[in-house]
Design a protein around this motif. Structure first.
Motif, PDB file in Angstrom:
ATOM      1  N   ALA A   1       0.831  -1.210   0.000  1.00 10.54           N
ATOM      2  CA  ALA A   1       0.000   0.000   0.000  1.00 10.54           C
ATOM      3  C   ALA A   1       0.866   1.261   0.000  1.00 10.54           C
ATOM      4  N   ASP A   2       1.980   1.226   0.712  1.00 11.38           N
ATOM      5  CA  ASP A   2       2.898   2.378   0.715  1.00 11.38           C
ATOM      6  C   ASP A   2       3.514   2.591  -0.663  1.00 11.38           C
ATOM      7  N   GLU A   3       3.890   1.497  -1.338  1.00 11.09           N
ATOM      8  CA  GLU A   3       4.420   1.605  -2.705  1.00 11.09           C
ATOM      9  C   GLU A   3       3.386   2.233  -3.632  1.00 11.09           C
ATOM     10  N   LEU A   4       2.139   1.787  -3.518  1.00 13.38           N
ATOM     11  CA  LEU A   4       1.061   2.341  -4.351  1.00 13.38           C
ATOM     12  C   LEU A   4       0.855   3.824  -4.077  1.00 13.38           C
ATOM     13  N   ALA A   5       0.869   4.186  -2.814  1.00 11.82           N
ATOM     14  CA  ALA A   5       0.636   5.583  -2.440  1.00 11.82           C
ATOM     15  C   ALA A   5       1.653   6.514  -3.089  1.00 11.82           C
ATOM     16  N   GLN A   6       2.864   6.024  -3.299  1.00  9.96           N
ATOM     17  CA  GLN A   6       3.909   6.849  -3.910  1.00  9.96           C
ATOM     18  C   GLN A   6       3.650   7.126  -5.386  1.00  9.96           C
ATOM     19  N   VAL A   7       2.845   6.286  -6.055  1.00 11.17           N
ATOM     20  CA  VAL A   7       2.574   6.477  -7.484  1.00 11.17           C
ATOM     21  C   VAL A   7       1.110   6.798  -7.763  1.00 11.17           C
ATOM     22  N   SER A   8       0.323   7.033  -6.709  1.00  9.67           N
ATOM     23  CA  SER A   8      -1.120   7.207  -6.914  1.00  9.67           C
ATOM     24  C   SER A   8      -1.445   8.557  -7.530  1.00  9.67           C
ATOM     25  N   GLY A   9      -2.553   8.568  -8.266  1.00  7.88           N
ATOM     26  CA  GLY A   9      -3.073   9.788  -8.871  1.00  7.88           C
ATOM     27  C   GLY A   9      -4.036  10.484  -7.921  1.00  7.88           C
TER      28      GLY A   9
ATOM     29  N   THR B   1     -13.321 -10.641  -8.695  1.00  8.60           N
ATOM     30  CA  THR B   1     -11.919 -10.261  -8.523  1.00  8.60           C
ATOM     31  C   THR B   1     -11.899  -8.910  -7.829  1.00  8.60           C
ATOM     32  N   TYR B   2     -10.985  -8.760  -6.871  1.00 11.31           N
ATOM     33  CA  TYR B   2     -10.829  -7.503  -6.151  1.00 11.31           C
ATOM     34  C   TYR B   2      -9.376  -7.066  -6.299  1.00 11.31           C
ATOM     35  N   ALA B   3      -9.190  -5.847  -6.793  1.00  7.41           N
ATOM     36  CA  ALA B   3      -7.843  -5.292  -6.970  1.00  7.41           C
ATOM     37  C   ALA B   3      -7.628  -4.133  -6.011  1.00  7.41           C
ATOM     38  N   ILE B   4      -6.427  -4.046  -5.480  1.00  9.42           N
ATOM     39  CA  ILE B   4      -5.985  -2.865  -4.750  1.00  9.42           C
ATOM     40  C   ILE B   4      -4.993  -2.168  -5.667  1.00  9.42           C
ATOM     41  N   GLY B   5      -5.288  -0.909  -5.998  1.00 10.92           N
ATOM     42  CA  GLY B   5      -4.435  -0.221  -6.948  1.00 10.92           C
ATOM     43  C   GLY B   5      -4.473   1.283  -6.793  1.00 10.92           C
ATOM     44  N   ALA B   6      -3.910   1.924  -7.796  1.00 11.48           N
ATOM     45  CA  ALA B   6      -3.886   3.379  -7.891  1.00 11.48           C
ATOM     46  C   ALA B   6      -3.930   3.734  -9.366  1.00 11.48           C
ATOM     47  N   GLU B   7      -4.398   4.948  -9.667  1.00 11.99           N
ATOM     48  CA  GLU B   7      -4.404   5.392 -11.054  1.00 11.99           C
ATOM     49  C   GLU B   7      -3.006   5.258 -11.641  1.00 11.99           C
TER      50      GLU B   7
ATOM     51  N   SER C   1       7.249  -5.062 -11.744  1.00 15.25           N
ATOM     52  CA  SER C   1       7.032  -6.476 -12.043  1.00 15.25           C
ATOM     53  C   SER C   1       6.105  -7.078 -10.995  1.00 15.25           C
ATOM     54  N   GLY C   2       5.159  -7.889 -11.446  1.00 12.72           N
ATOM     55  CA  GLY C   2       4.220  -8.530 -10.540  1.00 12.72           C
ATOM     56  C   GLY C   2       2.958  -7.735 -10.291  1.00 12.72           C
ATOM     57  N   TRP C   3       2.889  -6.508 -10.793  1.00 13.83           N
ATOM     58  CA  TRP C   3       1.680  -5.699 -10.663  1.00 13.83           C
ATOM     59  C   TRP C   3       0.814  -5.906 -11.896  1.00 13.83           C
ATOM     60  N   ASP C   4      -0.505  -5.805 -11.713  1.00 14.24           N
ATOM     61  CA  ASP C   4      -1.473  -5.909 -12.805  1.00 14.24           C
ATOM     62  C   ASP C   4      -1.855  -4.512 -13.279  1.00 14.24           C
ATOM     63  N   GLU C   5      -2.320  -4.430 -14.513  1.00 16.22           N
ATOM     64  CA  GLU C   5      -2.911  -3.194 -15.026  1.00 16.22           C
ATOM     65  C   GLU C   5      -4.352  -3.495 -15.385  1.00 16.22           C
ATOM     66  N   VAL C   6      -5.269  -2.665 -14.896  1.00 12.42           N
ATOM     67  CA  VAL C   6      -6.697  -2.856 -15.120  1.00 12.42           C
ATOM     68  C   VAL C   6      -7.239  -1.609 -15.810  1.00 12.42           C
ATOM     69  N   LYS C   7      -7.943  -1.806 -16.907  1.00  8.96           N
ATOM     70  CA  LYS C   7      -8.582  -0.694 -17.622  1.00  8.96           C
ATOM     71  C   LYS C   7      -9.968  -0.457 -17.022  1.00  8.96           C
ATOM     72  N   ILE C   8     -10.243   0.775 -16.666  1.00  8.06           N
ATOM     73  CA  ILE C   8     -11.553   1.174 -16.161  1.00  8.06           C
ATOM     74  C   ILE C   8     -12.212   1.995 -17.276  1.00  8.06           C
ATOM     75  N   PRO C   9     -13.351   1.524 -17.796  1.00  5.44           N
ATOM     76  CA  PRO C   9     -13.965   2.225 -18.924  1.00  5.44           C
ATOM     77  C   PRO C   9     -14.573   3.573 -18.529  1.00  5.44           C
ATOM     78  N   ALA C  10     -14.706   4.448 -19.518  1.00  7.27           N
ATOM     79  CA  ALA C  10     -15.407   5.710 -19.295  1.00  7.27           C
ATOM     80  C   ALA C  10     -16.810   5.381 -18.813  1.00  7.27           C
ATOM     81  N   SER C  11     -17.260   6.114 -17.811  1.00  6.17           N
ATOM     82  CA  SER C  11     -18.562   5.809 -17.215  1.00  6.17           C
ATOM     83  C   SER C  11     -19.183   7.042 -16.589  1.00  6.17           C
ATOM     84  N   THR C  12     -20.487   6.930 -16.381  1.00  9.95           N
ATOM     85  CA  THR C  12     -21.189   7.816 -15.468  1.00  9.95           C
ATOM     86  C   THR C  12     -21.223   7.075 -14.142  1.00  9.95           C
TER      87      THR C  12
END
Length: 159
Positions: free
Chosen positions: A44-52, A71-77, A85-96
């Motif tokens: 979580a600390d690593e993510l916080a350093q790169v979060s949007g 599936t549940y992901a913990i991530g950041a923009e 390495s070892g991190w996933d990338e998830v596309k979040i579609p444009a939405s309302t």
């Protein structure tokens, strides 16, 4: 129930994910443990350093009602092309999105708001779930276990 409606363009998140059962609330227990582990092992600390701007994000996706899993992901923009390495990338579609404030300590505050959204808000508003990923957005870097912690639930909707 307090909420706001926003539109957001497509974006990507980077992080790690687990697959969990939704039977008898197993997902709530597994997701809470995933957050505990991610906080304890430094992820979580690593993510916080790169979060949007959205901070840390929990994403519920790939729902399988027949198998009763998600599936549940913990991530950041995603803010860089250098994804560890070892991190996933998830596309979040444009939405309302319907965005709901959550006030209170984690992990207890989040499930009660989820329950109210589906039992009260959807039946009363005429909105429908649009079928995309759902997000828990942790904007604050304050203590998530404090009684005044603020976070949000984002659900993709259509009229």
């Amino acid at each position: 129930m307090d909420y706001k409606i926003i539109n957001k363009e497509a974006f990507a998140i980077v992080g790690k994910s687990i697959r969990t059962s939704t039977v008898e609330g197993q997902n709530h227990r597994n997701i809470a443990q995933f957050w505990i582990d991610s906080n304890q092992n430094g992820f979580a600390d690593e993510l916080a350093q790169v979060s949007g701007d959205l901070g840390l994000i929990g994403v519920c996706m790939d729902f399988d009602n027949e198998q009763e899993q998600l599936t549940y992901a913990i991530g950041a923009e995603k803010t860089t092309n250098n994804v560890p390495s070892g991190w996933d990338e998830v596309k979040i579609p444009a939405s309302t999105w319907a965005v709901f404030p959550v006030h209170g300590a984690m992990p207890d505050a989040m499930p009660s708001v989820w329950q109210r959204i589906f039992s009260e808000w959807f039946p009363a508003t005429g909105y429908e779930h649009s079928g995309g990923p759902e997000m828990e957005v942790y904007l604050s870097d304050s203590d998530p276990y404090s009684a005044d912690y603020y976070s949000e639930i984002w659900i993709p909707i259509k009229k």
